[in-house]
Write a protein that holds these residues in place. Sequence first.
Motif, PDB file in Angstrom:
ATOM      1  N   TYR A   1      36.081  39.678  37.413  1.00  0.00           N
ATOM      2  CA  TYR A   1      36.456  39.013  38.663  1.00  0.00           C
ATOM      3  C   TYR A   1      37.051  40.018  39.649  1.00  0.00           C
ATOM      4  N   ALA A   2      37.916  40.911  39.127  1.00  0.00           N
ATOM      5  CA  ALA A   2      38.519  41.937  39.992  1.00  0.00           C
ATOM      6  C   ALA A   2      37.443  42.858  40.560  1.00  0.00           C
ATOM      7  N   GLN A   3      36.469  43.237  39.738  1.00  0.00           N
ATOM      8  CA  GLN A   3      35.404  44.127  40.209  1.00  0.00           C
ATOM      9  C   GLN A   3      34.545  43.449  41.280  1.00  0.00           C
ATOM     10  N   ILE A   4      34.262  42.152  41.092  1.00  0.00           N
ATOM     11  CA  ILE A   4      33.466  41.427  42.094  1.00  0.00           C
ATOM     12  C   ILE A   4      34.187  41.377  43.432  1.00  0.00           C
ATOM     13  N   ILE A   5      35.466  41.044  43.398  1.00  0.00           N
ATOM     14  CA  ILE A   5      36.244  40.948  44.641  1.00  0.00           C
ATOM     15  C   ILE A   5      36.333  42.307  45.330  1.00  0.00           C
ATOM     16  N   LEU A   6      36.671  43.342  44.542  1.00  0.00           N
ATOM     17  CA  LEU A   6      36.824  44.680  45.126  1.00  0.00           C
ATOM     18  C   LEU A   6      35.498  45.226  45.639  1.00  0.00           C
ATOM     19  N   ALA A   7      34.418  44.999  44.897  1.00  0.00           N
ATOM     20  CA  ALA A   7      33.099  45.484  45.335  1.00  0.00           C
ATOM     21  C   ALA A   7      32.695  44.831  46.650  1.00  0.00           C
ATOM     22  N   ALA A   8      32.923  43.517  46.775  1.00  0.00           N
ATOM     23  CA  ALA A   8      32.590  42.810  48.015  1.00  0.00           C
ATOM     24  C   ALA A   8      33.416  43.334  49.186  1.00  0.00           C
ATOM     25  N   LEU A   9      34.706  43.576  48.930  1.00  0.00           N
ATOM     26  CA  LEU A   9      35.579  44.096  49.989  1.00  0.00           C
ATOM     27  C   LEU A   9      35.147  45.497  50.423  1.00  0.00           C
ATOM     28  N   LEU A  10      34.728  46.328  49.468  1.00  0.00           N
ATOM     29  CA  LEU A  10      34.298  47.681  49.800  1.00  0.00           C
ATOM     30  C   LEU A  10      33.019  47.674  50.627  1.00  0.00           C
ATOM     31  N   ILE A  11      32.116  46.761  50.329  1.00  0.00           N
ATOM     32  CA  ILE A  11      30.889  46.641  51.128  1.00  0.00           C
ATOM     33  C   ILE A  11      31.227  46.253  52.564  1.00  0.00           C
ATOM     34  N   VAL A  12      32.126  45.284  52.717  1.00  0.00           N
ATOM     35  CA  VAL A  12      32.552  44.852  54.053  1.00  0.00           C
ATOM     36  C   VAL A  12      33.219  46.006  54.789  1.00  0.00           C
ATOM     37  N   LEU A  13      34.089  46.752  54.079  1.00  0.00           N
ATOM     38  CA  LEU A  13      34.772  47.904  54.682  1.00  0.00           C
ATOM     39  C   LEU A  13      33.761  48.930  55.181  1.00  0.00           C
ATOM     40  N   ALA A  14      32.780  49.251  54.346  1.00  0.00           N
ATOM     41  CA  ALA A  14      31.773  50.241  54.731  1.00  0.00           C
ATOM     42  C   ALA A  14      31.022  49.804  55.979  1.00  0.00           C
ATOM     43  N   VAL A  15      30.611  48.547  56.027  1.00  0.00           N
ATOM     44  CA  VAL A  15      29.849  48.032  57.174  1.00  0.00           C
ATOM     45  C   VAL A  15      30.690  48.086  58.453  1.00  0.00           C
ATOM     46  N   ILE A  16      31.955  47.651  58.369  1.00  0.00           N
ATOM     47  CA  ILE A  16      32.826  47.634  59.547  1.00  0.00           C
ATOM     48  C   ILE A  16      33.015  49.043  60.105  1.00  0.00           C
TER      49      ILE A  16
END
Length: 571
Positions: free
Chosen positions: A538-553
């Motif tokens: 669960y932690a990896q899913i949340i962090l991975a999604a946040l990192l993708i959003v960070l990269a795009v922004i």
Amino acid sequence: MNTLLLLVICIAVLACGYIFYGRWLCKQWGVGESKEETPAHTMQDGVDYVPAKAPVLMGHHFSSIAGAGPITGPIGAAMFGWVPAVLWILIGGIFFGGVHDFGALFASIRHKGQSIGEIINVNMGKRSKRLFIIFAYLTLILVVAAFASIVAGTFKATYVEGVLDKAASSANATVAMVSLLFIVVAIVFGFVVYRRNAPLAVSSICGVAAIIICMVIGMKWHPIYLNGTTWMIIVGIYITIASVTPVWILLQPRDYLSSFLLYSMLAVALFGVIGAHPAIPASFPAFSPVEGTPMFPVLFTTIACGAISGFHSLVSSGTTSKQLNKEKDARPIAYGGMLLECVLAVLTLCAVAYYASQNGTVKGSPTAIFAGGISKMVATIPGLAGTENVFFTLLVLTYSAFCLTSLDTATRLARFMFQEFWLEPGETVADIKSGWKKVVTNKYFATILTVVLGIALGMTGWQKVWALFGAANQLLAALGLLAVATWLGNIGKNNKMFLIPTAFMVVVTISSLCITLKNQVTVIMKATADKPAGWGPYAQIILAALLIVLAVILVIEAISVLSKAKKAKKA
């Protein structure tokens, strides 16, 4: 293919890259053109901003960026075959990692020695800076947790049913004793060189002799046998002190002396390959497709420090830039240091080849493959039979020293990141005179918070999220490239050498994170009441999604900034 021939070709390619491409980068960016002194002089404070002679700073920088990465990365990537690994090391080191490290150091010098976060702040805005620093800080906490655990693991005693097993603990106790003695030697070295102005050459000879004496003492006398938890606490106390004391007391001298261990390891490995020159066996093929594990993007997140690593940009813009004596020293220290790390990565592949020839497989622990492979190669050279254990101990000690060096550097970097998070563009910690900002930017507060979080994670479950580190580290590299490219574009300098590496690393990172999301969702779906998934997926899913959003922004923000700069230039 013979390993010696492979090594010679790789060194020649890397040397050409340093001479020709490195020189071209200097001309494009204007390195050395500024008549102003570096931040180490203009902002000298005796703690973090302290000018260092080039060999000393090279020792710090190389020891800090090397860590265990150029050894563990190539060993992990060996599953794809030696050709893809070698190509990525050479292309990545010259055109990706070298540009990344050199660019980060140069940009930091021109921004008061502050980090990539501050460069983003000035050139892309406060929101981008804070997003980057949050991400970088959390990544550094993970590094502190992992490396503290690794160091404690190489020091800890072995207990069987609560009873100390001295025989099984002897090697770890030796490494611990030598490491403790080494710290004492480093403090004395720093005091003699910086407070008594002793000649560096003479001090270096004495320092190397002291290291040898420490190793002899540690091998014969190692009375300290402590469990892993106790060592974690001791390591936490050490890195707290090491990250707030003036760099000349411990950081500079210890890293400089550590570099001699590193150079010795490189020399031993070179000697082993030259003397044994084993052929690459069929058990280590040129190409080896792995079912269920795609070469793209896994290869490019597995070999990081030997090709390009985001952690390097934090070192270049965190500690190294604050100690750079002259701007012209930037190329040999940053670009040269990266390519020297590539040599270590290639030597690791040679050790993998020898290990595979002896064992019929490329699978094994990093220590067994690298230290075992190199030490056995040396022992096959006529006249050196029976030296395997001595060289094995030296290589394991160096491996541990790498981790400890990267650990206290990471702690200091995390402290810098936390402090810079609260600053406005162009503002420094010294400018904060009162209020709540004075508290949160205090170096002791920032350090203690960092160490507590890192050690706590290290003692609980850093392995549960470590799988994300490869992608997170390469995202740091992509953002470091992006930040320097944006700055160069804003000041009208050529930044085209950053475009392909940045785009490639962004694609690699997002692809890797998407694979992580898919895999962890699968883990959760297959979980049962008897075998629950735990909190890790669960932690990896949340962090991975946040990192993708960070990269795009941040990519969108950078494109916007560069587009405006281009239009302004045309106007």
